[in-house]
Design an enzyme around this catalytic site. Structure first.
Site, PDB file in Angstrom:
ATOM      1  N   LYS A 188       0.873  -1.195   0.000  1.00  0.00           N
ATOM      2  CA  LYS A 188       0.000   0.000   0.000  1.00  0.00           C
ATOM      3  C   LYS A 188       0.905   1.239   0.000  1.00  0.00           C
ATOM      4  O   LYS A 188       1.474   1.601   1.028  1.00  0.00           O
ATOM      5  CB  LYS A 188      -0.889  -0.060   1.261  1.00  0.00           C
ATOM      6  CG  LYS A 188      -1.350   1.286   1.806  1.00  0.00           C
ATOM      7  CD  LYS A 188      -2.370   1.961   0.931  1.00  0.00           C
ATOM      8  CE  LYS A 188      -2.794   3.286   1.559  1.00  0.00           C
ATOM      9  NZ  LYS A 188      -1.909   4.413   1.154  1.00  0.00           N
ATOM     10  N   GLU A 264       8.595   1.738  11.547  1.00  0.00           N
ATOM     11  CA  GLU A 264       9.670   2.741  11.533  1.00  0.00           C
ATOM     12  C   GLU A 264       8.971   4.096  11.540  1.00  0.00           C
ATOM     13  O   GLU A 264       8.296   4.450  10.578  1.00  0.00           O
ATOM     14  CB  GLU A 264      10.554   2.546  10.292  1.00  0.00           C
ATOM     15  CG  GLU A 264      11.931   3.168  10.466  1.00  0.00           C
ATOM     16  CD  GLU A 264      11.997   4.607  10.011  1.00  0.00           C
ATOM     17  OE1 GLU A 264      11.414   5.485  10.702  1.00  0.00           O
ATOM     18  OE2 GLU A 264      12.624   4.854   8.963  1.00  0.00           O
ATOM     19  N   CYS A 299      13.336  10.632   7.381  1.00  0.00           N
ATOM     20  CA  CYS A 299      13.092  10.147   8.750  1.00  0.00           C
ATOM     21  C   CYS A 299      14.300  10.318   9.652  1.00  0.00           C
ATOM     22  O   CYS A 299      14.156  10.608  10.832  1.00  0.00           O
ATOM     23  CB  CYS A 299      12.589   8.708   8.747  1.00  0.00           C
ATOM     24  SG  CYS A 299      13.643   7.575   7.855  1.00  0.00           S
ATOM     25  N   GLU A 398       8.367  15.762  15.775  1.00  0.00           N
ATOM     26  CA  GLU A 398       8.947  15.719  14.433  1.00  0.00           C
ATOM     27  C   GLU A 398       8.159  16.637  13.505  1.00  0.00           C
ATOM     28  O   GLU A 398       6.942  16.507  13.383  1.00  0.00           O
ATOM     29  CB  GLU A 398       8.887  14.280  13.906  1.00  0.00           C
ATOM     30  CG  GLU A 398       9.528  14.119  12.556  1.00  0.00           C
ATOM     31  CD  GLU A 398       9.439  12.691  12.028  1.00  0.00           C
ATOM     32  OE1 GLU A 398       8.355  12.085  12.117  1.00  0.00           O
ATOM     33  OE2 GLU A 398      10.454  12.177  11.525  1.00  0.00           O
TER      34      GLU A 398
HETATM   35  P1  ADP Z   1       2.311  11.138   7.000  1.00  0.00           P
HETATM   36  O1  ADP Z   1       1.533  11.787   8.107  1.00  0.00           O
HETATM   37  O2  ADP Z   1       3.736  11.494   7.005  1.00  0.00           O
HETATM   38  O3  ADP Z   1       1.659  11.183   5.664  1.00  0.00           O
HETATM   39  P2  ADP Z   1       1.278   8.558   7.552  1.00  0.00           P
HETATM   40  O4  ADP Z   1       1.729   7.709   8.665  1.00  0.00           O
HETATM   41  O5  ADP Z   1      -0.077   9.152   7.629  1.00  0.00           O
HETATM   42  O6  ADP Z   1       2.403   9.628   7.398  1.00  0.00           O
HETATM   43  O7  ADP Z   1       1.391   7.806   6.169  1.00  0.00           O
HETATM   44  C1  ADP Z   1       2.246   6.728   5.910  1.00  0.00           C
HETATM   45  C2  ADP Z   1       1.456   5.641   5.224  1.00  0.00           C
HETATM   46  O8  ADP Z   1       0.456   5.191   6.128  1.00  0.00           O
HETATM   47  C3  ADP Z   1       0.716   6.071   3.964  1.00  0.00           C
HETATM   48  O9  ADP Z   1       0.778   5.017   3.013  1.00  0.00           O
HETATM   49  C4  ADP Z   1      -0.697   6.265   4.443  1.00  0.00           C
HETATM   50  O10 ADP Z   1      -1.659   6.086   3.433  1.00  0.00           O
HETATM   51  C5  ADP Z   1      -0.804   5.167   5.483  1.00  0.00           C
HETATM   52  N1  ADP Z   1      -1.860   5.397   6.484  1.00  0.00           N
HETATM   53  C6  ADP Z   1      -2.304   6.572   6.973  1.00  0.00           C
HETATM   54  N2  ADP Z   1      -3.306   6.369   7.860  1.00  0.00           N
HETATM   55  C7  ADP Z   1      -3.504   5.038   7.953  1.00  0.00           C
HETATM   56  C8  ADP Z   1      -4.379   4.180   8.698  1.00  0.00           C
HETATM   57  N3  ADP Z   1      -5.293   4.671   9.534  1.00  0.00           N
HETATM   58  N4  ADP Z   1      -4.281   2.854   8.530  1.00  0.00           N
HETATM   59  C9  ADP Z   1      -3.353   2.326   7.703  1.00  0.00           C
HETATM   60  N5  ADP Z   1      -2.513   3.072   6.950  1.00  0.00           N
HETATM   61  C10 ADP Z   1      -2.572   4.408   7.069  1.00  0.00           C
END
Ligand code: ADP
Length: 494
Positions: A188, A264, A299, A398
């Protein structure tokens, strides 16, 4: 030799994103398509398919079937090795195309993207292609009437959720060791950086990866990502992203099948400069790139600078000079040193941090605002904030943007204490001419990585992972294989 003319030619082409990859076929998602805007000019770039929970379920079923029938998992190691090497070849052949596509999608400066994205991804696939037939089981030192065998089995179906800052590099850190060990994967990508990973999946099919072994589902994190993390049939979930999402993934695991989660989660990494640093000019230049490359969307970025008080003012002056030379620009220009901010919400969040920093007593000595607004894109000046105290938000959280927090210290003990005054523990830097001090600091710092007299240098032979709220588990090196294998004991009475 990459030329600007070639980049310009590739970046003028319209972008059509592949939809979802399930069982080796490109299929539409049943969710609402997602518009993709380019951070370079804020203009529509393409549209992404959106996978619903039902689509994700089909992808997981496909990955499970592929794993169970052995079309990949029971191939001889030499066959898996050949496919992964062919994939590395294809990534190299398409390196510039991949880099340009990625930059249009996520805004990283192309000079960095070329090395960090296709360059590193190809190397990662080669590393694990070479590693996969050098991983042995063990014979335990049991009593003579017993044979204790320790097998290393693939885990089965791996779910990989990856972020937008280095999609190909981080995607390869998960995909290459997972596939090398014979697992099937459902990937994903992030909403704002899916395009290169869809193209990578296309190249994987061309390289001969059997259908169903790698499935790709794009879509919103809270729908597509959540469905993957809640699946009852994903064995291991690997993730790079924010702490908030990491916490949710652990909840999803607890609510579903207790899948193992490796997270991570970024950091607030201290870069510590002692007054005895031999070349303070080089340290200042490095401190600038440690936080400002890829606009701080890294990161391991050295986002907290701890400077010995006796050199604080001179060092900040040298750092400001070095940083002022790194102005943001169009990330598709080979000369640009700082690209765009990935999305408008991210830019707003960065600026919100600065408002709080000033309200709490921080001094902005460089940058501090948005720039290049006339382009329609999302750009921010490299920003340095001094007088940041450990209780300030800018010290603790961060930003994931081009914002450096500077704090003075007086003694080595205080430097270690200030460095560890963080919930995170991903990376650190130590600058000193004193070898004993360097080793004392390496021991004192509670982080997964310590750089000494450099910042950010690394290669595939060493593990990368955090401690405390920076997460668990390791990408890169042979240690990454632990995430994608289970130990199985055979106890044989002789
Ligand atoms: P950022 O805030 O830096 O965008 P995220 O942790 O939201 O970082 O995003 C990292 C990945 O996690 C992306 O692929 C995003 O689509 C996915 N993601 C965000 N929210 C969820 C969730 N509730 N469940 C699973 N995956 C998620």
């Amino acid at each position: 030799m990459v030329t600007q003319t070639e980049i310009d030619r590739l970046s003028a082409a319209p972008v059509t994103a592949r939809p979802l990859l399930i069982e080796g076929a490109w299929v539409d998602g049943t969710g609402d398509p997602l518009p993709v805007l380019s951070p370079i000019d804020g203009q529509p770039l393409t549209t992404l398919a959106s996978a619903t929970a039902a689509d994700v379920g089909r992808a997981v079923t496909s990955a499970r079937a592929a794993f169970e029938d052995g079309r990949w998992s029971r191939q001889p190691p030499a066959a898996r090795k050949a496919v992964l090497h062919r994939l590395a070849d294809l990534i190299q052949q398409h390196a510039l195309e991949l880099a340009v596509l990625g930059v249009r999608d996520n805004g990283t400066e192309i000079s960095m993207a070329l090395k960090a994205e296709p360059g590193s991804a190809a190397g990662t696939f080669r590393y694990y292609a070479e590693a996969l037939d050098k991983v042995y089981g063990e014979i335990a030192p049991t009593a003579p009437d017993v044979l204790g065998l320790i097998h290393r089995d693939p885990v089965g179906v791996v779910g990989a959720i990856v972020p937008w800052n280095f999609p190909l590099m981080i995607g390869a850190w998960k995909l290459a060791p997972a596939l090398a060990m014979g697992n099937s994967v459902v990937l994903k990508p992030a909403e704002t950086a899916s395009l290169t990973l869809l193209r990578l999946a296309e190249l994987a099919l061309e390289a001969g990866l059997p259908p169903g072994v790698l499935n790709v589902v794009t879509g919103p994190g809270h729908i597509t990502g959540a469905a993957l993390a809640l699946s009852m049939d994903v064995d291991v979930l690997v993730f790079t992203g924010s702490g908030a999402t990491g916490r949710r993934l652990l909840e999803y695991s607890a609510r579903s099948n207790l899948k193992r989660c490796y997270l991570e989660l970024g950091g607030k990494s201290p870069n510590i400069v002692f007054a005895d640093t031999p070349d303070l000019g080089a340290a200042a230049q490095s401190a600038a790139t440690a936080i400002f490359r890829n606009a701080g969307q890294v990161c391991v970025a050295g986002s907290r600078l701890l400077v010995e008080r006796s050199i604080h003012d001179d060092f900040v002056a040298a750092l400001s000079q070095a940083s002022a030379r790194m102005q943001p620009g169009n990330p598709l220009q080979l000369t640009t040193q700082i690209g765009a901010i990935n999305s408008e919400p991210q830019l707003d969040r960065n600026l919100g941090f600065l408002r709080d920093a000033v309200a709490e007593g921080g001094q902005i000595v460089l940058g501090g605002d948005r720039t290049l607004t006339e382009t329609g894109g999302w750009y921010m000046k490299p920003t340095i904030v001094t007088d940041v105290a450990p209780h300030h938000r800018l010290y603790r959280e961060e930003v994931f943007g081009p914002v450096l927090a500077v704090t003075p210290f007086d003694t080595e003990d205080e430097a270690a204490r200030l460095a560890n005054a963080s919930d995170y523990g991903l990376a650190a830097g130590v600058w000193t001419a004193n070898l004993s001090r360097a080793h004392r600091m390496i021991r004192a710092l509670r982080t997964g990585v310590v750089h000494v007299n450099t910042y950010g240098g690394t290669d595939g032979t060493v593990p990368l992972g955090g401690v405390r709220q920076s997460g668990n588990g390791h990408d890169k090196s042979l240690h990454a294989l632990d995430k994608y294998t289970d130990l199985k004991t055979a106890w044989i009475q002789l």
